[in-house]
Structures are given as structure tokens and as C-alpha cells.
Design a protein around this motif. Sequence first.
Motif, PDB file in Angstrom:
ATOM      1  N   GLN A  92      27.780  26.992  34.999  1.00  0.00           N
ATOM      2  CA  GLN A  92      28.623  27.457  35.860  1.00  0.00           C
ATOM      3  C   GLN A  92      29.229  26.100  36.626  1.00  0.00           C
ATOM      4  N   HIS A  93      28.544  25.868  37.690  1.00  0.00           N
ATOM      5  CA  HIS A  93      29.031  24.426  37.920  1.00  0.00           C
ATOM      6  C   HIS A  93      29.041  23.075  37.310  1.00  0.00           C
ATOM      7  N   PHE A  94      28.021  23.264  37.146  1.00  0.00           N
ATOM      8  CA  PHE A  94      27.409  21.662  36.212  1.00  0.00           C
ATOM      9  C   PHE A  94      27.815  21.788  35.222  1.00  0.00           C
ATOM     10  N   GLY A 100      34.348  16.974  33.686  1.00  0.00           N
ATOM     11  CA  GLY A 100      35.461  16.699  34.230  1.00  0.00           C
ATOM     12  C   GLY A 100      36.368  18.337  34.926  1.00  0.00           C
ATOM     13  N   GLN A 101      36.361  18.883  34.783  1.00  0.00           N
ATOM     14  CA  GLN A 101      36.606  20.087  35.207  1.00  0.00           C
ATOM     15  C   GLN A 101      36.598  20.196  37.226  1.00  0.00           C
ATOM     16  N   GLU A 105      31.639  15.970  44.180  1.00  0.00           N
ATOM     17  CA  GLU A 105      31.763  15.950  45.477  1.00  0.00           C
ATOM     18  C   GLU A 105      32.045  17.645  45.695  1.00  0.00           C
ATOM     19  N   GLU A 106      32.923  18.509  44.740  1.00  0.00           N
ATOM     20  CA  GLU A 106      33.471  19.664  45.402  1.00  0.00           C
ATOM     21  C   GLU A 106      32.411  20.760  44.724  1.00  0.00           C
ATOM     22  N   THR A 107      31.064  20.222  44.884  1.00  0.00           N
ATOM     23  CA  THR A 107      30.307  21.263  44.686  1.00  0.00           C
ATOM     24  C   THR A 107      29.007  21.596  44.687  1.00  0.00           C
ATOM     25  N   SER A 114      23.129  13.762  39.758  1.00  0.00           N
ATOM     26  CA  SER A 114      22.454  12.665  38.475  1.00  0.00           C
ATOM     27  C   SER A 114      22.316  12.076  38.007  1.00  0.00           C
ATOM     28  N   LEU A 115      23.718  13.311  37.541  1.00  0.00           N
ATOM     29  CA  LEU A 115      23.759  13.633  36.098  1.00  0.00           C
ATOM     30  C   LEU A 115      24.950  13.113  35.871  1.00  0.00           C
ATOM     31  N   ALA A 116      26.079  13.488  36.878  1.00  0.00           N
ATOM     32  CA  ALA A 116      27.550  13.608  36.376  1.00  0.00           C
ATOM     33  C   ALA A 116      28.581  12.809  36.085  1.00  0.00           C
ATOM     34  N   GLY A 117      27.305  11.214  35.715  1.00  0.00           N
ATOM     35  CA  GLY A 117      27.771  10.163  35.190  1.00  0.00           C
ATOM     36  C   GLY A 117      28.460  10.209  33.656  1.00  0.00           C
ATOM     37  N   VAL A 118      27.519  11.335  33.378  1.00  0.00           N
ATOM     38  CA  VAL A 118      27.040  11.720  31.894  1.00  0.00           C
ATOM     39  C   VAL A 118      28.312  12.079  31.265  1.00  0.00           C
ATOM     40  N   ARG A 119      29.573  12.550  32.352  1.00  0.00           N
ATOM     41  CA  ARG A 119      30.684  12.925  31.550  1.00  0.00           C
ATOM     42  C   ARG A 119      31.951  11.789  31.592  1.00  0.00           C
ATOM     43  N   ARG A 120      31.234  10.867  31.489  1.00  0.00           N
ATOM     44  CA  ARG A 120      31.919   9.458  31.301  1.00  0.00           C
ATOM     45  C   ARG A 120      31.953   8.881  29.479  1.00  0.00           C
TER      46      ARG A 120
END
Length: 158
Positions: A92-94, A100-101, A105-107, A114-120
Motif C-alpha cells: 500500500q505504501h509503495f 503520487g498519493q 520521504e513520508e514512508t 529507488s523506484l520512486a522516480g517511476v512516478r514521473r
Amino acid sequence: MSTAENDLYQEVVVEHKRTPRNFGHLTAPTHQAQGTNPQCGDNLSVELDIQNGQVRDIRFSGQGCAICIASASMMSEAVKGHDVQAAQQLQQHFRAVLTGQTEPEETQLGKLVSLAGVRRYPSRIKCALLGWHALMHALAQAPEQDAAPVATALGETR
């Protein structure tokens, strides 16, 4: 994100694509499911050995793009040895970070950040979430359920 951080994160993704962790099959899985993304051809199976509410072992197999395989590899490391509820919460966090919800840094995502950039790249979010969708379908199975895989298609738009 700085260039140095971005380079480090890309290295983590490439490393997990080249040598995915927990890739293969379990001898006697208690839970399993398959996920497909018809838009890009990614196809993964997730097999679990769940004992007393804990993911004792996990394997995944199939083929997909670098993001798909790296995400499944990191997912397998993140949930192996943890209880089912923790695996569900991590998913759920991932997912919230990738859609983008929630800000990364909040979780507490560990290497998964390292996969957070995929959201772009909205079309790649499905790639990063495919293994996680299969994991959730596998976890939803009753332990005595037949070992036939449950297919999940990710054709929907997010």
C-alpha cells in the motif's frame, strides 16, 4: 533528487535487473498468482510459502522490462521473512508513492525508494506494480486453495 542520488538509484535498479533476487520457483508453494501487463508484454508469476501468517519464502519468475524485474526482485527481498500484514502494508505504501498519493520521504520503503522516480512516467507505473499485484492476489488465496495461478491483467489506466 540530486544527480548523485539519481545515479545511485539507477544503479540499484540495474543491479536487480541483472541479478534478480529470489528468481525461480518454489518446490511446494502454498500460494501463487500470475500477473500480466498486455500493454508492454510483462508477465510474472509469484509463488509463496506462507506458514503461520509469515512469508517464509518467495520466488518470482517470468519476463519483463528492467523496472518490472527490479521491482519484483526488491519486493521479494522486502517481504521475505515478514508477516503477511506487513507485506500488505508495504504494498500500500509503495503503491501510494508510485501513484503520487504519498511523497517518498513520508514512508519507510528502504531500497524500494529507488523506484520512486517511476512516478514521473505514468506508463511505467504498471511495470513497477505488476509483481506487487501478483503478490496481493497470491496473499488473498486461502491456503488450501488449489495451486492454479490466478491471472491479473493490468490493462487499466491509472
